[in-house]
Design an enzyme around this catalytic site. Structure first.
Site, PDB file in Angstrom:
ATOM      1  N   CYS A 252      -5.591 -25.390   6.254  1.00 57.00           N
ATOM      2  CA  CYS A 252      -6.814 -24.725   5.768  1.00 57.00           C
ATOM      3  C   CYS A 252      -6.571 -24.034   4.430  1.00 57.00           C
ATOM      4  O   CYS A 252      -7.108 -22.949   4.164  1.00 57.00           O
ATOM      5  CB  CYS A 252      -7.368 -23.734   6.786  1.00 57.00           C
ATOM      6  SG  CYS A 252      -7.830 -24.488   8.328  1.00 57.00           S
TER       7      CYS A 252
ATOM      8  N   ASP B 115      -7.542  -9.974   4.104  1.00 59.29           N
ATOM      9  CA  ASP B 115      -7.400 -10.874   5.243  1.00 59.29           C
ATOM     10  C   ASP B 115      -6.021 -10.600   5.850  1.00 59.29           C
ATOM     11  O   ASP B 115      -4.989 -10.952   5.281  1.00 59.29           O
ATOM     12  CB  ASP B 115      -7.527 -12.317   4.735  1.00 59.29           C
ATOM     13  CG  ASP B 115      -7.095 -13.348   5.765  1.00 59.29           C
ATOM     14  OD1 ASP B 115      -6.616 -12.968   6.849  1.00 59.29           O
ATOM     15  OD2 ASP B 115      -7.210 -14.552   5.464  1.00 59.29           O
TER      16      ASP B 115
ATOM     17  N   HIS C 215      -6.744 -18.833   2.531  1.00 66.18           N
ATOM     18  CA  HIS C 215      -7.239 -19.679   3.616  1.00 66.18           C
ATOM     19  C   HIS C 215      -8.705 -20.001   3.305  1.00 66.18           C
ATOM     20  O   HIS C 215      -9.403 -19.186   2.695  1.00 66.18           O
ATOM     21  CB  HIS C 215      -7.131 -18.878   4.919  1.00 66.18           C
ATOM     22  CG  HIS C 215      -7.407 -19.648   6.169  1.00 66.18           C
ATOM     23  ND1 HIS C 215      -8.671 -19.880   6.620  1.00 66.18           N
ATOM     24  CD2 HIS C 215      -6.570 -20.210   7.074  1.00 66.18           C
ATOM     25  CE1 HIS C 215      -8.609 -20.567   7.762  1.00 66.18           C
ATOM     26  NE2 HIS C 215      -7.337 -20.780   8.053  1.00 66.18           N
TER      27      HIS C 215
ATOM     28  N   LYS D  24      -3.734 -14.625  17.098  1.00 63.20           N
ATOM     29  CA  LYS D  24      -2.458 -14.749  16.392  1.00 63.20           C
ATOM     30  C   LYS D  24      -1.532 -13.582  16.710  1.00 63.20           C
ATOM     31  O   LYS D  24      -0.412 -13.509  16.220  1.00 63.20           O
ATOM     32  CB  LYS D  24      -2.697 -14.827  14.882  1.00 63.20           C
ATOM     33  CG  LYS D  24      -3.449 -16.086  14.454  1.00 63.20           C
ATOM     34  CD  LYS D  24      -3.573 -16.141  12.962  1.00 63.20           C
ATOM     35  CE  LYS D  24      -4.680 -17.068  12.518  1.00 63.20           C
ATOM     36  NZ  LYS D  24      -4.310 -18.478  12.539  1.00 63.20           N
TER      37      LYS D  24
ATOM     38  N   GLN E 297      -2.403 -12.910   9.037  1.00 61.67           N
ATOM     39  CA  GLN E 297      -0.966 -13.182   9.172  1.00 61.67           C
ATOM     40  C   GLN E 297      -0.112 -11.930   8.977  1.00 61.67           C
ATOM     41  O   GLN E 297       1.116 -12.024   8.933  1.00 61.67           O
ATOM     42  CB  GLN E 297      -0.530 -14.256   8.158  1.00 61.67           C
ATOM     43  CG  GLN E 297      -1.235 -15.585   8.317  1.00 61.67           C
ATOM     44  CD  GLN E 297      -0.848 -16.342   9.590  1.00 61.67           C
ATOM     45  OE1 GLN E 297       0.143 -16.014  10.254  1.00 61.67           O
ATOM     46  NE2 GLN E 297      -1.620 -17.353   9.944  1.00 61.67           N
TER      47      GLN E 297
HETATM   48  N1  PMP Z   1      -6.726 -16.285   7.263  1.00 60.02           N
HETATM   49  C1  PMP Z   1      -5.466 -16.677   7.452  1.00 60.02           C
HETATM   50  C2  PMP Z   1      -4.411 -16.206   6.520  1.00 60.02           C
HETATM   51  C3  PMP Z   1      -5.146 -17.493   8.544  1.00 60.02           C
HETATM   52  O1  PMP Z   1      -3.882 -17.880   8.717  1.00 60.02           O
HETATM   53  C4  PMP Z   1      -6.163 -17.891   9.432  1.00 60.02           C
HETATM   54  C5  PMP Z   1      -5.873 -18.777  10.622  1.00 60.02           C
HETATM   55  N2  PMP Z   1      -5.089 -19.890  10.315  1.00 60.02           N
HETATM   56  C6  PMP Z   1      -7.452 -17.451   9.186  1.00 60.02           C
HETATM   57  C7  PMP Z   1      -7.701 -16.646   8.101  1.00 60.02           C
HETATM   58  C8  PMP Z   1      -8.610 -17.830  10.075  1.00 60.02           C
HETATM   59  O2  PMP Z   1      -8.435 -17.237  11.318  1.00 60.02           O
HETATM   60  P1  PMP Z   1      -9.382 -17.646  12.536  1.00 60.02           P
HETATM   61  O3  PMP Z   1      -9.334 -19.158  12.607  1.00 60.02           O
HETATM   62  O4  PMP Z   1      -8.730 -17.003  13.706  1.00 60.02           O
HETATM   63  O5  PMP Z   1     -10.730 -17.139  12.249  1.00 60.02           O
END
Ligand code: PMP
Length: 417
Positions: free
Chosen positions: A374, A209, A131, A235, A212
């Site tokens: 993203c 990270d 991401h 999430k 997910q």
């Molecule tokens: N890492 C991953 C794997 C994600 O799916 C996301 C959210 N789409 C993020 C980071 C970023 O999370 P946040 O927007 O809640 O900071």
């Protein structure tokens, strides 16, 4: 807290009854089919009510007031930290830092640990599937400090090229390996335990990270032996603006603070200041109190349904979805299809742009996401500018998968395919 009878086999209808938004019509007479859980999850009554209760009954700032309301707010806020500690099995509540989400958690590591420890000649390893929140903070810091960021490639089956990573670890002065546990596009579950072991043998720290993974599977940060672990509350049934950075205590103790202000100090003199103990050293200013409390209740709810039950339900739903998606001519699903896949299916339908797919599905009441999610470098690697993505969670049903498939057939007809 829930109508769920946890002694029975997984009762998806009872779970659904706890989520008021799922009773809603999406358009006038089309029920909502919410398949955008990788973007954010819906919230159960207990989370909504806990936040409502805070504002109605004991709204006050934390850690400051001597009055009853402030004490109550502080107790609930710190209770949420304890719930999160237990949920990911951190050794101490001092290792649980509340942030606004995964993005802020990763930036915190980059701006404190990274700023203090990375210099020209060092290497940080990320991956092509990350991401943007696990790519851009390192690029920003690298531009200032002069270290190198390398990216582990993705193999044709959608898994990480581990041989490439292990070769890098053997050859280069790697200070940090920073990877996602589960991809928000490919759904692939990376073997992070093995990676952490190899990285440590090579003298590198590891940031994972978990945006997910934490919502969907049991995570034990001590068993994993991970150094930093980031995730988002929204999430995992919690509110937006809530998130967590776990860090090993010795690392956090040695790290300088990031933001300065109230609560993070021990004493302030015009000649200089000293820092508060963990975790407060990294929680400057008034925190997102209602959000942290809401996250604590989300953890309670996930515990009550049981992460193992949720994981099994999601495996059932994604297996069914992957089978049924094969029926749609010209549809390609990206990423692995076996046990190493989370409940995420990013796909492309030949002849229809992903945004058109999402719009046509929306008119049938089905919420999916379309775009690069993203993850632009990953989409470049896949050779597509955008994909549509259906992502599932504990409240999704086989009937909703059926609705998705029917709507995809209809979309193809609309495009005369
Ligand atoms: N890492 C991953 C794997 C994600 O799916 C996301 C959210 N789409 C993020 C980071 C970023 O999370 P946040 O927007 O809640 O900071």
């Amino acid at each position: 807290m829930t109508t769920l009878d946890t002694s029975r086999a997984y009762d998806v209808e009872a779970v659904r009854a706890d989520f008021p938004i799922l009773r809603q019509m999406h358009h006038e007479n089309v029920p909502l089919v919410y398949l955008d859980n990788a973007a954010t999850s819906q919230k159960p009554n207990c989370v909504i009510e806990a936040m409502d209760r805070y504002y109605r009954e004991y709204n006050a700032n934390v850690h400051r007031g001597i009055h009853k309301l402030s004490e109550e707010a502080t107790t609930e806020y710190e209770a949420a930290r304890l719930k999160v500690r237990k949920f990911i099995n951190a050794g101490s509540k001092r290792e649980i830092l509340f942030t606004r989400g995964t993005t802020e958690s990763i930036n915190l590591v980059a701006q404190t640990w990274g700023r203090a420890n990375l210099k020209a000649g060092d290497v940080v390893v990320s991956s092509v599937m990350e991401h943007h929140s696990n790519i851009v903070p390192w690029q920003i810091l690298a531009a200032e400090k002069g270290f190198t960021v390398r990216y582990v490639p993705v193999l044709p089956d959608g898994t990480l090229d581990l041989d490439h990573l292990y070769n890098l670890l053997a050859k280069e002065p790697i200070k940090l390996v920073t990877l996602m546990q589960v991809s928000n596009v490919l759904g692939v579950v990376n073997p992070v335990e093995e990676v952490i072991k190899k990285a440590h043998e090579a003298g590198a720290l590891v940031l994972i990270d978990g945006a997910q993974s934490v919502p969907h599977m049991t995570v034990d940060v001590q068993a994993m032996d991970v150094d930093f672990f980031a995730f988002s509350g929204h999430k995992m049934l919690g509110p937006t603006g809530s998130g967590v950075l776990y860090g090993k205590r010795a690392l956090l103790e040695a790290m300088p603070p990031w933001m300065g202000g109230g609560d993070m100090i021990s004493s302030v003199k015009l000649s200089g200041s000293t820092w508060n103990d963990l975790p407060y050293k990294f929680e400057a200013g008034t925190p997102a109190i209602a959000e942290a409390i809401g996250l604590g209740y989300a953890v309670d709810y996930l515990n009550q349904v049981g992460l193992d039950n949720i994981h099994a339900h999601e495996r059932d739903i994604i297996s069914y979805a992957l089978e049924r998606l094969k029926e749609v001519p010209g549809l390609t699903v990206y990423g692995p299809t076996g046990e190493n896949k989370g409940a995420v299916a990013a796909f492309m339908v030949q002849g229809i742009h992903a945004h058109d797919v999402a719009q046509l599905l929306d008119s049938e009441g089905i919420a999916v996401r379309a775009g690069h999610h993203c993850a632009m470098p990953l989409h470049e690697h896949l050779g597509v500018s955008a994909t549509a993505r259906a992502s599932f969670y504990l409240y999704n049903t086989h009937a909703e998968v059926d609705a998705l498939i029917a709507a995809l057939h209809k979309a193809r007809k609309t495009f005369k395919l």
